[in-house]
Design an enzyme around this catalytic site. Sequence first.
Site, mmCIF file in Angstrom:
data_model
loop_
_atom_site.group_PDB
_atom_site.id
_atom_site.type_symbol
_atom_site.label_atom_id
_atom_site.label_comp_id
_atom_site.label_asym_id
_atom_site.label_seq_id
_atom_site.Cartn_x
_atom_site.Cartn_y
_atom_site.Cartn_z
ATOM 1 N N HIS A 144 -0.559 -3.944 -7.624
ATOM 2 C CA HIS A 144 -1.538 -3.645 -6.580
ATOM 3 C C HIS A 144 -2.535 -4.799 -6.486
ATOM 4 O O HIS A 144 -2.897 -5.210 -5.388
ATOM 5 C CB HIS A 144 -2.226 -2.322 -6.887
ATOM 6 C CG HIS A 144 -3.136 -1.845 -5.819
ATOM 7 N ND1 HIS A 144 -2.736 -1.659 -4.511
ATOM 8 C CD2 HIS A 144 -4.466 -1.507 -5.844
ATOM 9 C CE1 HIS A 144 -3.755 -1.231 -3.786
ATOM 10 N NE2 HIS A 144 -4.819 -1.130 -4.569
ATOM 11 N N GLU A 174 -5.294 -1.034 -13.364
ATOM 12 C CA GLU A 174 -3.853 -1.174 -13.185
ATOM 13 C C GLU A 174 -3.200 -1.723 -14.443
ATOM 14 O O GLU A 174 -2.122 -1.255 -14.859
ATOM 15 C CB GLU A 174 -3.533 -2.077 -12.003
ATOM 16 C CG GLU A 174 -2.025 -2.221 -11.783
ATOM 17 C CD GLU A 174 -1.649 -3.113 -10.620
ATOM 18 O OE1 GLU A 174 -0.496 -3.009 -10.154
ATOM 19 O OE2 GLU A 174 -2.497 -3.908 -10.176
ATOM 20 N N LYS A 186 -1.265 -10.070 -2.909
ATOM 21 C CA LYS A 186 -2.536 -10.078 -2.180
ATOM 22 C C LYS A 186 -3.324 -11.364 -2.401
ATOM 23 O O LYS A 186 -4.195 -11.708 -1.595
ATOM 24 C CB LYS A 186 -3.371 -8.869 -2.592
ATOM 25 C CG LYS A 186 -2.773 -7.519 -2.207
ATOM 26 C CD LYS A 186 -3.655 -6.372 -2.663
ATOM 27 C CE LYS A 186 -3.074 -5.017 -2.277
ATOM 28 N NZ LYS A 186 -1.885 -4.660 -3.061
ATOM 29 N N HIS A 211 -5.283 -8.258 1.315
ATOM 30 C CA HIS A 211 -4.910 -6.851 1.167
ATOM 31 C C HIS A 211 -4.623 -6.291 2.558
ATOM 32 O O HIS A 211 -5.536 -6.113 3.369
ATOM 33 C CB HIS A 211 -6.057 -6.095 0.507
ATOM 34 C CG HIS A 211 -5.715 -4.690 0.113
ATOM 35 N ND1 HIS A 211 -4.590 -4.024 0.556
ATOM 36 C CD2 HIS A 211 -6.362 -3.805 -0.711
ATOM 37 C CE1 HIS A 211 -4.568 -2.803 0.043
ATOM 38 N NE2 HIS A 211 -5.627 -2.649 -0.720
#
Length: 785
Positions: free
Chosen positions: A301, A312, A333, A338
Amino acid sequence: MSDVRSQGAGVVIAAVGAITPHGTSAEALWEGVRAGRVAIAPVRRLSMDHYQTTLGGEVAEAPRPGYAYAAPGGSRDFSIDFALAAAEEAMAGSGLRVGTDIPAERWGVAYGTCHGGWRSAELALREVHEGRSPDWRRYTFVPPQAGAEALSAAFGLKGPVFSVNTACAASAHALAHALEVIRSGAADAMLVGGSDAFTESAFAGFSSLWSLSPQPAAPYSKDRSGLTLGEGSGMLVLLSRRVAERTGAPVVAEVLGYGLSADGHHPTAPHPEGEGAARAIRAALDSSGLVADDIRYVNGHGTGTQKNDSAESNAVRAALGAAAEKISLSSTKSMIGHLLGAAGAVEGIVTALALRDQVAPPTASFTGADPQCGLDPVAGTGRPMVLETALSNNFGFAGANATIAFARPGGRGAPPPAAGPDDVVVTGLGVITSAGEGPEALWEAYAAGRRQGVPENSLRVARVEFDRSVAGTPRERRRMDKVSQLAIASCRAALDAAGADRDAAAVAATGVVLGTAIGPMESGERFTVPVLREGVQEANPAVFTNTVYNGAAGHVAMALGTKGPTSTLTSGHAAGAAALSVAYDMLRAGRVERVLVPAVEAFSAATLAAYESIPLFGSASGRRYTLAEAGIALLLERRSSAERRGAPVHAVVLGHATASDACGIGRWDAAGEGVERAMRGALRAAGLRPRQVAAVWASAAGLAAADRPEQAALARVFGAGGVRVEAPKRVLGEPAGAGAQLAAVLAVGAWRAGGDLRPVLVNSSSLGGTHTSLVLSPVPVPVTE
């Protein structure tokens, strides 16, 4: 009941397409990511005054897709343009012809987005503020389902079509739900993905949370300073392996499984130890037949914020144990920003291409390891690596977590479901409508024919009043909007009625799949209007956290302690039916034992103004139409779970089907062909003939142009003898996305009142040609010839 589920059926990715800051193709995306190139630069399309940053991952070349969804010279929406352009690449890359290689009725759409067409809403609100009348068509682009129905129409896809909105995990959830659709046998192919475009609200909101980095995001780095927003779309063509082999379609990778979970912790911040995310990762491994040692690469992520990256990393360690120290965890990202609701699809594409080319994608701008993270970020450029399987993580606001497991083509197949097929039963009902609280009040109002609502300007509206203390303390309620309070109150009532609120462990394992058409428009309006009028300094972070469609589901998890699989379906006026369908599929596949399925709606001033501006609601038939607020929750369980608990069983869900007219945004087939296919499909799934149905609880709500197609379809399905048709929305109002839940509660009420104890059909239709039918039966299921 028939079961066409193919146990352990493989699902493959035949082709991909992308529009991102790296360019107008998936290969351009992959080339830039593999090289570690940063496509983050000063944003040009929006004024960036007074934000934390001037940077973003902007799509430089505005695409102009071939499908004309907008009127000539009229308004368009970037999020829809991005989705259509990416889908054109994916569909062409598959080499498949709709209607020839795969029937149009066997090909669906699953679309994920965070903001939907909110940029169109911003432009309309600005015009209203300036004293101008916006083009009413702008309002039709705002709902997330508009993108799904544009994709369906562009390619003539007439199978199951739905939209998902779980904030930053939306298109990962769309992948998960599409996987179940194909495995259940409801479709052979799904066009899956997500899209989001820059909005002033997003930049203002993340600035108000102090989450934006003044430099390109540097995920997992010791001196990271925040995230970078991006925009774009990723689309994938998913096929059953059987169909891929039959058609000779290309195979890029296989989708093995998924894991979904709720944090139940905080509206924006993840659980610091990554507890919820770890459950999603473990569930993805379990559903895919994998163990920790099978994983060498995770597409993370990796937003670049302090809390998200460390949480995470903790989640990966908790889920993979000692094997975590040997895996690579990198962030796409860092190069494109994002992409919010599109992130899951775009990062899924990167993961699939990493498997294809045996290269682990890098993390760009990495400045050194943070002990709070500490896993290998593949700093700099892509690294050659032997990869058989890989995971992709996406975690959203309101604590919605998703992990998807991918594999190289020709590798291990997906395992059969963890549990065998089981009946899905309704064990709890929680009801809040303008008729009062509880299923009895709703039934009494309908049986007595008490029409709900009063005039509000040119519309008739049925407002809901209820005991809001059930949703939490005054301090807790100050952080919620009305739809969140309705969701908590109705879900609490459903759990209590089912006797499922007494076991904390059982509640924690419960999922929440919410349906809403209007969603958080109250919060969206409260947040956006001051920003547009006065500037970013008026951005209220407490309100911004509620502007995501899945905020209500997140509040349910926080208030009630439900931490099982969570999702939010936004399929227009068929949203509640879509939520019931998704929950049913997860239960039948053994992914969860019980799921709360609330459908909630409340109307802000701007929402009603938008309805008033659309010609359909200003027509003569519009005066017979009532918009109704509602919060209605059903608790669905596997029958084995309900029997173990000794739970009351009010109904059995025998089957469902969804069909699309593929006519476009705000359009439907006047002949009712899609409604007919949905009804026939649901009956087939239930193993019933039309004559075995006692009644149809119709979608009809008083708009003649929208009601006539259903009437025509009913005549064809049930023939000259006909069937009893109940039209509760004409009395109680159209509760937007809560129509299926409304009808289900009334069907139970009719059985209790001594009605015909045979199965019934429940219809729900969006105003864009998406139709879902469900079959419910009293208990015990009657056996008829």
